[in-house]
Design a protein around this motif. Structure first.
Motif, PDB file in Angstrom:
ATOM      1  N   ALA A  38       0.813  -1.211   0.000  1.00 58.63           N
ATOM      2  CA  ALA A  38       0.000   0.000   0.000  1.00 58.63           C
ATOM      3  C   ALA A  38       0.850   1.266   0.000  1.00 58.63           C
ATOM      4  CB  ALA A  38      -0.932   0.005   1.208  1.00 58.63           C
ATOM      5  N   LYS A  39       2.131   1.158   0.308  1.00 60.02           N
ATOM      6  CA  LYS A  39       3.014   2.315   0.381  1.00 60.02           C
ATOM      7  C   LYS A  39       3.667   2.640  -0.961  1.00 60.02           C
ATOM      8  CE  LYS A  39       4.449   1.845   5.200  1.00 60.02           C
ATOM      9  NZ  LYS A  39       5.599   1.596   6.079  1.00 60.02           N
ATOM     10  N   ARG A  40       3.010   2.301  -2.046  1.00 60.99           N
ATOM     11  CA  ARG A  40       3.565   2.589  -3.368  1.00 60.99           C
ATOM     12  C   ARG A  40       3.981   4.044  -3.453  1.00 60.99           C
ATOM     13  NH1 ARG A  40      -0.722   0.956  -7.760  1.00 60.99           N
ATOM     14  NH2 ARG A  40       0.600   2.327  -8.949  1.00 60.99           N
ATOM     15  N   ASP A  41       5.057   4.290  -4.145  1.00 66.56           N
ATOM     16  CA  ASP A  41       5.527   5.657  -4.349  1.00 66.56           C
ATOM     17  C   ASP A  41       4.812   6.230  -5.573  1.00 66.56           C
ATOM     18  OD1 ASP A  41       6.787   8.062  -4.579  1.00 66.56           O
ATOM     19  OD2 ASP A  41       8.817   7.245  -4.536  1.00 66.56           O
ATOM     20  N   VAL A  42       3.603   6.713  -5.346  1.00 64.81           N
ATOM     21  CA  VAL A  42       2.774   7.216  -6.432  1.00 64.81           C
ATOM     22  C   VAL A  42       3.426   8.430  -7.097  1.00 64.81           C
ATOM     23  CG1 VAL A  42       0.508   8.162  -7.022  1.00 64.81           C
ATOM     24  CG2 VAL A  42       0.677   6.306  -5.372  1.00 64.81           C
ATOM     25  N   THR A  43       4.092   9.275  -6.307  1.00 68.52           N
ATOM     26  CA  THR A  43       4.744  10.453  -6.874  1.00 68.52           C
ATOM     27  C   THR A  43       5.795  10.041  -7.900  1.00 68.52           C
ATOM     28  OG1 THR A  43       4.383  11.675  -4.831  1.00 68.52           O
ATOM     29  CG2 THR A  43       6.057  12.537  -6.337  1.00 68.52           C
ATOM     30  N   ALA A  44       6.600   9.041  -7.553  1.00 67.98           N
ATOM     31  CA  ALA A  44       7.625   8.569  -8.491  1.00 67.98           C
ATOM     32  C   ALA A  44       6.979   7.984  -9.741  1.00 67.98           C
ATOM     33  CB  ALA A  44       8.519   7.527  -7.822  1.00 67.98           C
ATOM     34  N   GLU A  45       5.878   7.270  -9.567  1.00 73.58           N
ATOM     35  CA  GLU A  45       5.190   6.694 -10.721  1.00 73.58           C
ATOM     36  C   GLU A  45       4.644   7.782 -11.642  1.00 73.58           C
ATOM     37  OE1 GLU A  45       2.482   3.412  -9.978  1.00 73.58           O
ATOM     38  OE2 GLU A  45       3.570   2.964  -8.135  1.00 73.58           O
ATOM     39  N   VAL A  46       4.099   8.851 -11.057  1.00 70.02           N
ATOM     40  CA  VAL A  46       3.579   9.956 -11.861  1.00 70.02           C
ATOM     41  C   VAL A  46       4.722  10.654 -12.591  1.00 70.02           C
ATOM     42  CG1 VAL A  46       2.466  12.227 -11.752  1.00 70.02           C
ATOM     43  CG2 VAL A  46       1.508  10.312 -10.465  1.00 70.02           C
ATOM     44  N   CYS A  47       5.835  10.881 -11.888  1.00 65.20           N
ATOM     45  CA  CYS A  47       6.987  11.521 -12.530  1.00 65.20           C
ATOM     46  C   CYS A  47       7.503  10.675 -13.694  1.00 65.20           C
ATOM     47  CB  CYS A  47       8.105  11.762 -11.512  1.00 65.20           C
ATOM     48  SG  CYS A  47       7.708  13.059 -10.328  1.00 65.20           S
ATOM     49  N   GLN A  48       7.582   9.364 -13.487  1.00 68.65           N
ATOM     50  CA  GLN A  48       8.034   8.479 -14.563  1.00 68.65           C
ATOM     51  C   GLN A  48       7.052   8.512 -15.727  1.00 68.65           C
ATOM     52  OE1 GLN A  48      11.056   6.815 -14.810  1.00 68.65           O
ATOM     53  NE2 GLN A  48      10.324   6.647 -16.912  1.00 68.65           N
ATOM     54  N   ALA A  49       5.767   8.541 -15.431  1.00 76.36           N
ATOM     55  CA  ALA A  49       4.758   8.589 -16.488  1.00 76.36           C
ATOM     56  C   ALA A  49       4.891   9.882 -17.296  1.00 76.36           C
ATOM     57  CB  ALA A  49       3.362   8.474 -15.894  1.00 76.36           C
ATOM     58  N   LEU A  50       5.176  10.994 -16.618  1.00 81.41           N
ATOM     59  CA  LEU A  50       5.369  12.256 -17.326  1.00 81.41           C
ATOM     60  C   LEU A  50       6.604  12.204 -18.224  1.00 81.41           C
ATOM     61  CD1 LEU A  50       4.459  14.775 -14.488  1.00 81.41           C
ATOM     62  CD2 LEU A  50       3.145  14.304 -16.569  1.00 81.41           C
ATOM     63  N   LYS A  51       7.680  11.581 -17.736  1.00 80.53           N
ATOM     64  CA  LYS A  51       8.888  11.419 -18.564  1.00 80.53           C
ATOM     65  C   LYS A  51       8.583  10.553 -19.787  1.00 80.53           C
ATOM     66  CE  LYS A  51      12.154  11.853 -14.767  1.00 80.53           C
ATOM     67  NZ  LYS A  51      13.101  11.137 -13.893  1.00 80.53           N
ATOM     68  N   ASP A  52       7.845   9.470 -19.566  1.00 77.13           N
ATOM     69  CA  ASP A  52       7.478   8.587 -20.677  1.00 77.13           C
ATOM     70  C   ASP A  52       6.627   9.328 -21.700  1.00 77.13           C
ATOM     71  OD1 ASP A  52       8.815   6.584 -19.337  1.00 77.13           O
ATOM     72  OD2 ASP A  52       6.989   5.606 -18.588  1.00 77.13           O
ATOM     73  N   TRP A  53       5.711  10.144 -21.217  1.00 76.19           N
ATOM     74  CA  TRP A  53       4.839  10.925 -22.095  1.00 76.19           C
ATOM     75  C   TRP A  53       5.668  11.904 -22.922  1.00 76.19           C
ATOM     76  CZ3 TRP A  53       0.420  10.855 -24.391  1.00 76.19           C
ATOM     77  CH2 TRP A  53      -0.163  12.023 -24.858  1.00 76.19           C
ATOM     78  N   LYS A  54       6.623  12.596 -22.260  1.00 75.87           N
ATOM     79  CA  LYS A  54       7.497  13.537 -22.975  1.00 75.87           C
ATOM     80  C   LYS A  54       8.303  12.797 -24.045  1.00 75.87           C
ATOM     81  CE  LYS A  54      10.983  17.112 -22.293  1.00 75.87           C
ATOM     82  NZ  LYS A  54      11.652  16.830 -23.517  1.00 75.87           N
ATOM     83  N   GLU A  55       8.815  11.633 -23.708  1.00 73.97           N
ATOM     84  CA  GLU A  55       9.564  10.843 -24.693  1.00 73.97           C
ATOM     85  C   GLU A  55       8.683  10.506 -25.892  1.00 73.97           C
ATOM     86  OE1 GLU A  55      11.332   6.340 -25.168  1.00 73.97           O
ATOM     87  OE2 GLU A  55      11.277   7.209 -23.165  1.00 73.97           O
ATOM     88  N   TYR A  56       7.450  10.138 -25.617  1.00 70.43           N
ATOM     89  CA  TYR A  56       6.519   9.804 -26.688  1.00 70.43           C
ATOM     90  C   TYR A  56       6.252  11.024 -27.572  1.00 70.43           C
ATOM     91  CZ  TYR A  56       2.259   8.516 -29.110  1.00 70.43           C
ATOM     92  OH  TYR A  56       1.328   8.275 -30.075  1.00 70.43           O
ATOM     93  N   LEU A  57       6.041  12.189 -26.947  1.00 70.94           N
ATOM     94  CA  LEU A  57       5.778  13.405 -27.717  1.00 70.94           C
ATOM     95  C   LEU A  57       6.989  13.814 -28.555  1.00 70.94           C
ATOM     96  CD1 LEU A  57       3.821  15.575 -25.135  1.00 70.94           C
ATOM     97  CD2 LEU A  57       2.892  14.358 -27.109  1.00 70.94           C
ATOM     98  N   ASP A  58       8.195  13.644 -27.990  1.00 69.89           N
ATOM     99  CA  ASP A  58       9.420  14.028 -28.696  1.00 69.89           C
ATOM    100  C   ASP A  58       9.763  13.085 -29.839  1.00 69.89           C
ATOM    101  OD1 ASP A  58       9.689  16.161 -26.986  1.00 69.89           O
ATOM    102  OD2 ASP A  58      11.238  15.214 -25.744  1.00 69.89           O
ATOM    103  N   THR A  59       9.529  11.790 -29.645  1.00 66.64           N
ATOM    104  CA  THR A  59      10.000  10.800 -30.615  1.00 66.64           C
ATOM    105  C   THR A  59       8.886  10.028 -31.312  1.00 66.64           C
ATOM    106  OG1 THR A  59      10.126   9.011 -28.993  1.00 66.64           O
ATOM    107  CG2 THR A  59      12.069  10.433 -29.224  1.00 66.64           C
TER     108      THR A  59
END
Length: 93
Positions: A48-69
């Motif tokens: 239950a102690k998932r690091d949701v903030t880190a997951e959101v940050c990673q998702a934003l990085k993945d999204w940026k990568e998708y938009l760039d490439t």
């Protein structure tokens, strides 16, 4: 075995959780169905102690990568991420 309504459970949570701790089966009956109460394990708590903030940050990085490439092995649609966050929030309420 004890069967209890949600109203009764809310009014006497300590009593019913104590019964569960002593090994008695307690069933919580709601309009949507019935639920068996069980103590959480240490493993459950850690999950239950998932690091949701880190997951959101990673998702934003993945999204940026998708938009760039236009490509990403990790890309998840934003609506899936938002739905998952809403589900997590609902579980904790």
């Amino acid at each position: 075995m004890t069967i209890v309504s949600t109203t009764e459970f809310r009014a006497n949570q300590t009593k019913y959780l104590g019964l569960v701790d002593r090994g008695e089966r307690v069933i919580l009956r709601t309009r949507k169905g019935s639920y068996h109460l069980t103590p959480a394990t240490d493993e459950d708590v850690e999950e239950a102690k998932r690091d949701v903030t880190a997951e959101v940050c990673q998702a934003l990085k993945d999204w940026k990568e998708y938009l760039d490439t236009g490509k990403s092995d990790k890309f998840r649609p934003a609506n899936e991420l938002i739905d998952e966050l809403r589900n997590l929030q609902a579980q904790r309420l």
